[in-house]
Design an enzyme around this catalytic site. Structure first.
Site, short mmCIF file in Angstrom:
data_model
loop_
_atom_site.label_atom_id
_atom_site.label_comp_id
_atom_site.label_asym_id
_atom_site.label_seq_id
_atom_site.Cartn_x
_atom_site.Cartn_y
_atom_site.Cartn_z
N HIS A 264 0.82 -1.21 0.00
CA HIS A 264 0.00 0.00 0.00
C HIS A 264 0.86 1.26 0.00
CE1 HIS A 264 -2.92 2.77 2.31
NE2 HIS A 264 -3.45 2.58 1.11
N ARG A 265 0.72 2.07 -1.06
CA ARG A 265 1.57 3.26 -1.26
C ARG A 265 3.05 2.87 -1.23
NH1 ARG A 265 -1.73 7.04 3.13
NH2 ARG A 265 -3.78 6.21 2.59
N GLU B 187 0.82 -0.28 -4.71
CA GLU B 187 -0.35 0.58 -4.92
C GLU B 187 0.09 2.03 -4.79
OE1 GLU B 187 -3.93 2.87 -3.21
OE2 GLU B 187 -1.90 2.53 -2.42
N ASP C 58 -1.32 6.51 -5.41
CA ASP C 58 -2.41 7.48 -5.57
C ASP C 58 -1.96 8.56 -6.54
OD1 ASP C 58 -4.17 6.57 -3.16
OD2 ASP C 58 -2.18 6.85 -2.30
N HIS D 297 -1.16 11.07 -1.80
CA HIS D 297 -2.45 10.59 -1.32
C HIS D 297 -3.40 11.70 -0.91
CE1 HIS D 297 -5.27 9.26 1.86
NE2 HIS D 297 -5.40 8.20 1.10
N GLU E 85 -4.41 4.10 -8.10
CA GLU E 85 -5.66 4.72 -7.67
C GLU E 85 -5.75 6.15 -8.18
OE1 GLU E 85 -8.11 6.26 -3.74
OE2 GLU E 85 -6.57 4.73 -3.48
N LYS F 186 -7.09 9.42 -7.43
CA LYS F 186 -7.49 10.00 -6.16
C LYS F 186 -8.32 11.26 -6.37
CE LYS F 186 -7.15 9.13 -1.79
NZ LYS F 186 -7.54 7.79 -1.29
N ASP G 137 0.12 -1.86 4.44
CA ASP G 137 1.34 -1.08 4.64
C ASP G 137 2.52 -1.98 5.01
OD1 ASP G 137 -0.29 1.17 4.34
OD2 ASP G 137 -0.51 1.49 6.50
#
Length: 315
Positions: A66-67, A93, A95, A108, A176, A178, A305
């Site tokens: 995640h990120r 992943e 944003d 994000h 993603e 955003k 994360d």
């Protein structure tokens, strides 16, 4: 990427159309929607649904950083991408938002305040929204010092730089879009950059890219522009509405706190927009107990994360 001479303007417009319809949409099994993809939402059910049971999922859930590996490096930076790579994780992943001058950057929050030193660098520019700054201004910000001294000097990457790093590492991307309501037309911009950087060819589209958003209209737009691209909707639509979502998305990605095994089974009974079984990626699972719980529900992917914690928990 397009010819600059006015005499070939028509050809340039044709190139744009080709990018958005894409050769990948014409070629290969992964790019061809099956009959169910053309039959309307009510008809998008697989054989297993007609038999009254969900098809079997893959043996293990996919673990998605995640990120980037944001538990160990500043989120959405190239350092987080590289850390995920060193830990052995293919999927990251991120944003994507748009700057005031139209550049796509990987960040994000709606504002830059939490993850950069923007308040010190531009004290008179509150509330420091991403869309109020140019790409050149954002490029001067420290996006790592807030996470720890070791990371001072990390930058907010443009989407292009981010794609280059993911490509260099041989990784895959869950992208993603955003806050699309703040960035009208960002879907077309994102697809343009993906195409210019080689991420809309057949191999990337089939195996290395998913585009998701909390905005249903944004996901619809991506599917309309590039029906071969795998898409995901971030949220948990009511079961009765799942067939309408299956008309334009391939993933239903809810928060893990609200998830149940019964809901996952209902999603798995439907075929998605590309004629393949809908999948479930859940977020953001950061401990072993939560990972085992999500795995027990039968999810196809876990966004975290701490990908190493999840990997150890689910085998």
């Amino acid at each position: 990427m397009y010819a600059r001479l006015a005499a070939v303007a028509a050809a340039s417009l044709g190139a744009v159309a080709a990018l958005l319809s894409g050769p990948a949409a014409q070629a290969g099994p992964a790019a061809r929607p099956g009959p169910s993809a053309q039959a309307g939402p009510a008809a998008r059910t697989g054989l297993a649904a007609r038999a009254g049971e969900a098809p079997a999922r893959s043996e293990r859930p996919l673990v998605i950083a995640h990120r980037g590996a944001s538990g160990g490096a500043p989120e959405n930076t190239l350092a987080a991408v590289d850390l995920a790579d060193r830990m052995g994780f293919d999927w990251v992943e991120n944003d994507v938002q748009r700057t005031r001058d139209g550049e796509l950057v990987v960040v994000h929050d709606e504002t830059l305040a939490r993850t950069t030193d923007v308040e010190e660098r531009f004290p008179g520019r509150a509330p420091w929204r991403v869309g109020d700054f140019t790409a050149a201004e954002i490029a001067t910000l420290d996006a790592g010092g807030w996470f720890g001294p070791r990371w001072a000097g990390e930058r907010v990457p443009t989407l292009r730089r981010y794609l280059h790093r993911v490509e260099r590492n041989g990784q895959r991307l869950l992208l993603e879009i955003k806050r699309p309501e703040l960035h009208p037309g960002i879907e077309r911009d994102t697809l343009r950059v993906l195409g210019e950087e080689g991420w809309l060819d057949r191999s990337h589209v089939a195996r290395r890219l998913v585009v998701q958003s909390f905005g249903a209209d944004s996901v619809r737009a991506v599917h309309r522009l590039r029906p071969d691209v795998i898409t995901g909707f971030l949220g948990m639509p009511p079961v009765a509405e799942l067939p309408s979502y299956a008309a334009f998305t391939d993933r239903i990605n809810p928060a893990h706190t609200a998830l149940t095994s019964a809901y996952v089974a209902e999603v798995h009974r439907l075929d998605g927009a590309r004629g393949e079984r809908l999948q479930v990626y859940t977020w953001t699972v950061n401990d072993a107990a939560g990972a085992r719980r999500a795995d027990g529900f039968g999810v196809d992917g876990i966004i975290t994360d701490h990908p190493d914690v999840v990997r150890d928990a689910v085998g």
